[in-house]
Write an enzyme that holds these catalytic residues in place. Structure first.
Site, short mmCIF file in Angstrom:
data_model
loop_
_atom_site.label_atom_id
_atom_site.label_comp_id
_atom_site.label_asym_id
_atom_site.label_seq_id
_atom_site.Cartn_x
_atom_site.Cartn_y
_atom_site.Cartn_z
N CYS A 264 -5.92 -8.42 2.32
CA CYS A 264 -6.28 -9.54 1.43
C CYS A 264 -7.13 -10.59 2.12
O CYS A 264 -7.82 -11.35 1.46
CB CYS A 264 -5.01 -10.17 0.87
N ARG A 292 -12.38 -10.69 -5.94
CA ARG A 292 -11.57 -11.84 -6.39
C ARG A 292 -12.32 -12.59 -7.49
O ARG A 292 -11.74 -13.07 -8.46
CB ARG A 292 -11.27 -12.80 -5.22
N1 CP Z 1 -6.68 -13.77 0.13
C1 CP Z 1 -6.64 -15.08 -0.13
O1 CP Z 1 -5.95 -15.56 -1.04
O2 CP Z 1 -7.46 -15.82 0.67
P1 CP Z 1 -7.46 -17.40 0.79
O3 CP Z 1 -6.15 -17.79 1.40
O4 CP Z 1 -8.64 -17.72 1.69
O5 CP Z 1 -7.63 -17.99 -0.57
N1 NVA Z 2 0.65 -13.58 3.08
C1 NVA Z 2 -0.43 -14.52 3.34
C2 NVA Z 2 -1.53 -14.34 2.35
C3 NVA Z 2 -2.71 -15.24 2.52
C4 NVA Z 2 -3.76 -15.03 1.49
C5 NVA Z 2 0.11 -15.93 3.31
O1 NVA Z 2 0.86 -16.26 2.39
O2 NVA Z 2 -0.22 -16.70 4.21
#
Ligand code: CP
Ligand code: NVA
Length: 311
Positions: A264, A292
């Site tokens: 992600c 996204r």
């Molecule tokens: N994957 C994701 O939600 O990235 P950000 O934390 O940069 O928004």
């Molecule tokens: N598991 C991570 C995802 C960030 C997009 C967090 O919560 O920090």
């Protein structure tokens, strides 16, 4: 038959399979329109989105802001310091105030109950932009990306490696259940999905701590070992998670030369994923991040613009 409209986008578990597929099809259509013509119909003209953040973000913040702009609407950022969700003001009061100003609220929070409180007290759609429990915008994007990359989701196996109990894994399992993906979680004891999540996911999920569990994967997925808010657990996590790095050897162990690797982002390169894999031929990290924009346009077009979910 038309698909029942959604009021909010808070968790994948509260969607029907038809609604989940409807959002994916709408994302596909909006992406196709954007790619073909460089624009979208301004169906959100005059609409506004407040984006409330308690944690840092690159993808969520920018893709929501650009998504609103492409659809003719307006989005603005509210920083943790200025709102003080749950400290300066209760989530119930914040959402009742915002409901008089804007057409929708996207919030990234520490406590998931703050999202639920906003749903209960507000009168505009609430979108979960990540909480300690779930990350549904990410999961919709991820399954959409797998669908786009593989062409079909039938008889496909998604293997999640690493912290199988975190917010990203939780939503991904639930999303996999909506489309019938086979799921395996390869994770050490203590970092596996809870029984509650497994029940809510309605997916066939195999769980193992054996790295051979990656064998036959169509998609290998990982996320950071220490999520935002879990920093005090860093030492414990770093003691058990390092064998679960997605590296060239683990990719080879899938015995699938066409396996796709997803994350992600942001990545802690050298921890849960090696540079060689993140930048290698199997990696789909950046198409995934770019999607996204398209997945969230579907959420916005539906919740704020009344766009129907295609069946
Ligand atoms: N994957 C994701 O939600 O990235 P950000 O934390 O940069 O928004
Ligand atoms: N598991 C991570 C995802 C960030 C997009 C967090 O919560 O920090």
């Amino acid at each position: 038959m038309s698909v029942t409209p959604l009021d909010h986008f808070v968790g994948i578990d509260s969607l029907t399979s038809e609604q989940f597929w409807g959002l994916m099809r709408l994302a596909r259509d909006l992406k196709e329109e954007w790619t073909r013509s460089g624009r979208n119909e301004p169906i959100l003209s005059g609409k506004s989105l407040a984006m409330l953040f308690e944690k840092p973000s690159l993808r969520t913040r920018v893709s929501f802001e650009m998504g609103m702009q492409h659809l003719g609407g307006y989005a603005f950022y509210l920083s943790p310091a200025e709102v003080g969700l749950g400290t300066r003001e209760s989530p119930a009061d914040v959402i009742r105030v915002l409901s008089g100003y804007v057409d929708g609220v996207m919030a990234r929070v520490f406590a998931h109950r703050h999202i639920e409180e906003m749903v209960a007290w507000g009168s505009v759609p609430v979108i979960n932009g990540l909480s300690d429990f779930s990350h549904p915008c990410q999961a919709l994007t991820d399954v959409y990306t797998i669908w786009e990359q593989l062409g079909s989701l039938e008889d496909r196996t998604l293997v999640y490696v690493g912290d199988g109990a975190n917010n990203v894994a939780t939503s991904l399992l639930m999303a996999a259940g909506k489309v019938g993906l086979n799921v395996r979680v390869v994770a050490p004891a203590g970092y596996v999905p809870s029984d509650e999540v497994l029940t809510a996911a309605e997916a066939e999920v195999d769980i193992t701590d054996d790295l051979d569990g990656v064998m036959g994967a169509d998609v290998l997925y990982t996320d950071v070992w220490v999520s935002m808010g879990d920093e005090e657990e860093k030492e414990d996590r770093m003691a058990v998670l390092p064998p679960y790095q997605i590296n060239t050897e683990l990719v080879r162990r899938t015995a699938n030369e066409e396996v796709l690797v997803m994350h992600c982002l942001p990545a802690h390169r050298g921890e849960e994923i090696s540079d060689a894999v993140a930048d290698g031929d199997s990696s789909r990290l950046f198409p995934q991040a770019h999607n996204r924009l398209h997945a969230q346009k579907a959420i916005l077009a539906h919740l704020l613009g009344g766009a129907a979910l295609p069946s």
